[in-house]
Scaffold this active site. Structure first.
Site, mmCIF file in Angstrom:
data_model
loop_
_atom_site.group_PDB
_atom_site.id
_atom_site.type_symbol
_atom_site.label_atom_id
_atom_site.label_comp_id
_atom_site.label_asym_id
_atom_site.label_seq_id
_atom_site.Cartn_x
_atom_site.Cartn_y
_atom_site.Cartn_z
ATOM 1 N N ILE A 173 53.305 71.229 46.560
ATOM 2 C CA ILE A 173 54.761 71.201 46.398
ATOM 3 C C ILE A 173 55.386 72.095 47.463
ATOM 4 C CG2 ILE A 173 56.648 71.844 44.856
ATOM 5 C CD1 ILE A 173 54.824 71.106 42.511
ATOM 6 N N HIS B 16 54.943 58.149 46.968
ATOM 7 C CA HIS B 16 54.531 58.594 45.638
ATOM 8 C C HIS B 16 54.016 57.384 44.860
ATOM 9 C CE1 HIS B 16 54.460 61.009 42.045
ATOM 10 N NE2 HIS B 16 55.089 60.046 41.409
ATOM 11 N N GLU C 128 50.684 50.473 49.140
ATOM 12 C CA GLU C 128 51.187 51.646 49.885
ATOM 13 C C GLU C 128 50.974 51.433 51.376
ATOM 14 O OE1 GLU C 128 49.947 55.514 48.436
ATOM 15 O OE2 GLU C 128 49.577 54.696 46.441
HETATM 16 N N1 NHR Z 1 57.980 68.846 47.797
HETATM 17 C C1 NHR Z 1 59.259 68.625 47.495
HETATM 18 N N2 NHR Z 1 60.093 69.634 47.557
HETATM 19 N N3 NHR Z 1 59.736 67.403 47.137
HETATM 20 C C2 NHR Z 1 58.886 66.369 47.060
HETATM 21 O O1 NHR Z 1 59.371 65.198 46.708
HETATM 22 C C3 NHR Z 1 57.503 66.538 47.355
HETATM 23 C C4 NHR Z 1 57.094 67.831 47.730
HETATM 24 C C5 NHR Z 1 55.750 68.083 48.029
HETATM 25 C C6 NHR Z 1 54.818 67.087 47.907
HETATM 26 C C7 NHR Z 1 54.138 64.814 47.294
HETATM 27 C C8 NHR Z 1 53.818 64.726 45.826
HETATM 28 C C9 NHR Z 1 54.015 63.427 45.155
HETATM 29 O O2 NHR Z 1 54.387 62.442 45.787
HETATM 30 C C10 NHR Z 1 55.212 65.824 47.501
HETATM 31 C C11 NHR Z 1 56.559 65.533 47.245
HETATM 32 C C12 NHR Z 1 51.732 67.651 44.879
HETATM 33 C C13 NHR Z 1 52.183 67.975 43.610
HETATM 34 C C14 NHR Z 1 51.600 69.153 42.876
HETATM 35 O O3 NHR Z 1 51.887 69.359 41.702
HETATM 36 C C15 NHR Z 1 53.189 67.217 43.068
HETATM 37 C C16 NHR Z 1 53.724 66.167 43.804
HETATM 38 C C17 NHR Z 1 53.264 65.847 45.075
HETATM 39 C C18 NHR Z 1 52.264 66.600 45.599
HETATM 40 N N4 NHR Z 1 50.773 69.976 43.557
HETATM 41 C C19 NHR Z 1 50.164 71.192 43.003
HETATM 42 C C20 NHR Z 1 50.931 72.430 43.508
HETATM 43 O O4 NHR Z 1 50.871 73.451 42.796
HETATM 44 C C21 NHR Z 1 48.740 71.350 43.497
HETATM 45 C C22 NHR Z 1 47.849 70.214 43.147
HETATM 46 C C23 NHR Z 1 46.587 70.181 43.970
HETATM 47 O O5 NHR Z 1 46.414 71.001 44.920
HETATM 48 O O6 NHR Z 1 45.757 69.297 43.704
HETATM 49 O O7 NHR Z 1 51.519 72.394 44.598
HETATM 50 O O8 NHR Z 1 53.776 63.343 43.925
HETATM 51 C C1 GAR Z 2 48.068 57.896 47.650
HETATM 52 O O1 GAR Z 2 47.909 57.020 46.566
HETATM 53 C C2 GAR Z 2 49.408 58.613 47.561
HETATM 54 O O2 GAR Z 2 50.434 57.813 47.066
HETATM 55 C C3 GAR Z 2 49.068 59.687 46.578
HETATM 56 O O3 GAR Z 2 47.773 60.116 46.917
HETATM 57 C C4 GAR Z 2 47.078 59.053 47.567
HETATM 58 C C5 GAR Z 2 46.652 59.523 48.925
HETATM 59 O O4 GAR Z 2 45.771 58.624 49.517
HETATM 60 N N1 GAR Z 2 49.998 60.764 46.648
HETATM 61 C C6 GAR Z 2 50.171 61.598 45.639
HETATM 62 O O5 GAR Z 2 49.607 61.466 44.574
HETATM 63 C C7 GAR Z 2 51.124 62.715 45.919
HETATM 64 N N2 GAR Z 2 51.185 63.538 44.772
HETATM 65 P P1 GAR Z 2 45.441 58.712 51.061
HETATM 66 O O6 GAR Z 2 45.072 60.170 51.357
HETATM 67 O O7 GAR Z 2 44.262 57.819 51.244
HETATM 68 O O8 GAR Z 2 46.646 58.270 51.821
#
Ligand code: NHR
Ligand code: GAR
Length: 208
Positions: free
Chosen positions: A92, A109, A174
């Site tokens: 995040i 996403h 995707e």
């Molecule tokens: N940041 C913002 N501000 N807004 C968005 O829309 C974002 C973002 C960062 C990443 C991708 C994402 C998704 O599409 C994304 C969108 C990670 C988490 C999460 O909870 C949630 C959403 C997304 C990516 N990450 C944990 C954390 O504490 C760690 C999880 C791990 O390392 O496996 O950052 O859903």
């Molecule tokens: C994809 O399905 C993407 O939408 C998802 O992770 C996969 C990445 O695959 N993203 C998330 O879940 C973000 N929270 P890739 O590394 O092969 O592109």
């Protein structure tokens, strides 16, 4: 030529699809760098093998999210991106980082936003009894998974599906919608107005 920087955390199959469509379709753009927050991210190897610059900024090496994001932005800005693409990037990002790239950062996403922001989307969709699921390309805003929607895909949920079969069916779409959305961006065909996106170049959805 627009410069694209792609952030990954793992496999990088969306990044691969973007690199391939960019080359095949002759976009007015180049993938300038692929940056990962994990040295083990498999996608780094594909990027390096295709002559794309790579970098790693390991979040575990920083005491705070702010310190990580400051260094991440420094590395990214060294590649002078016109567009920052999150492709399976799993950290995040804070408001300061997001504002720095406002209007030029996209994410994909694996759900039909605004349903199921956050993690474990396919599991949650199955638990909710959804009959269709999908993926969403959106501009990134400080609120997680809430930015303006550029393109969506819709796929059926079939009897016997589990998280993995569903994830695979969604992922195949995707690889279609993310390159298309990015192509529109680099062609200057996306318009943002009142927090909504419009473009006049073709369908904004893929229905399987
Ligand atoms: N940041 C913002 N501000 N807004 C968005 O829309 C974002 C973002 C960062 C990443 C991708 C994402 C998704 O599409 C994304 C969108 C990670 C988490 C999460 O909870 C949630 C959403 C997304 C990516 N990450 C944990 C954390 O504490 C760690 C999880 C791990 O390392 O496996 O950052 O859903
Ligand atoms: C994809 O399905 C993407 O939408 C998802 O992770 C996969 C990445 O695959 N993203 C998330 O879940 C973000 N929270 P890739 O590394 O092969 O592109």
């Amino acid at each position: 030529m627009k410069r694209i920087v792609i952030l990954i955390s793992g496999r990088g199959s969306n990044m691969e699809a973007i690199v391939q469509r960019c080359a095949e379709q002759g976009w007015p753009a180049q993938v300038a760098a692929v940056v990962a927050n994990r040295a083990e991210a498999q996608g780094l190897q594909f990027a390096a093998a295709h002559g794309i610059a790579t970098a790693v900024v390991d979040h575990k090496a920083f005491a705070t999210r702010e310190a990580f994001e400051t260094e991440l932005a420094r590395v990214i800005d060294g590649f002078e991106p016109d567009l920052l693409v999150l492709a399976g990037f799993m950290r995040i990002l804070g408001a300061a980082f997001v504002r720095h790239y406002e209007g030029r950062m996209l994410n994909i996403h694996p759900s039909l936003l605004p349903a199921f922001p956050g993690l474990h989307t396919h599991r949650r969709a199955l638990q909710a009894g959804c009959k269709a699921v999908g993926a969403t390309v959106h501009f990134v805003t400080p609120e997680l998974d809430h930015g303006p929607i550029v393109m969506q895909s819709v796929v059926p949920v079939r009897p016997g599906d589990d998280e993995h079969t569903l994830a695979e069916r969604v992922l195949a779409t995707e690889h279609v919608i993310y390159p298309q959305a990015i192509r529109w961006f680099v062609q200057g065909k996306l318009q943002l107005e009142d927090g909504r996106v419009s473009q006049l170049d073709g369908a904004s959805q893929v229905l399987i």
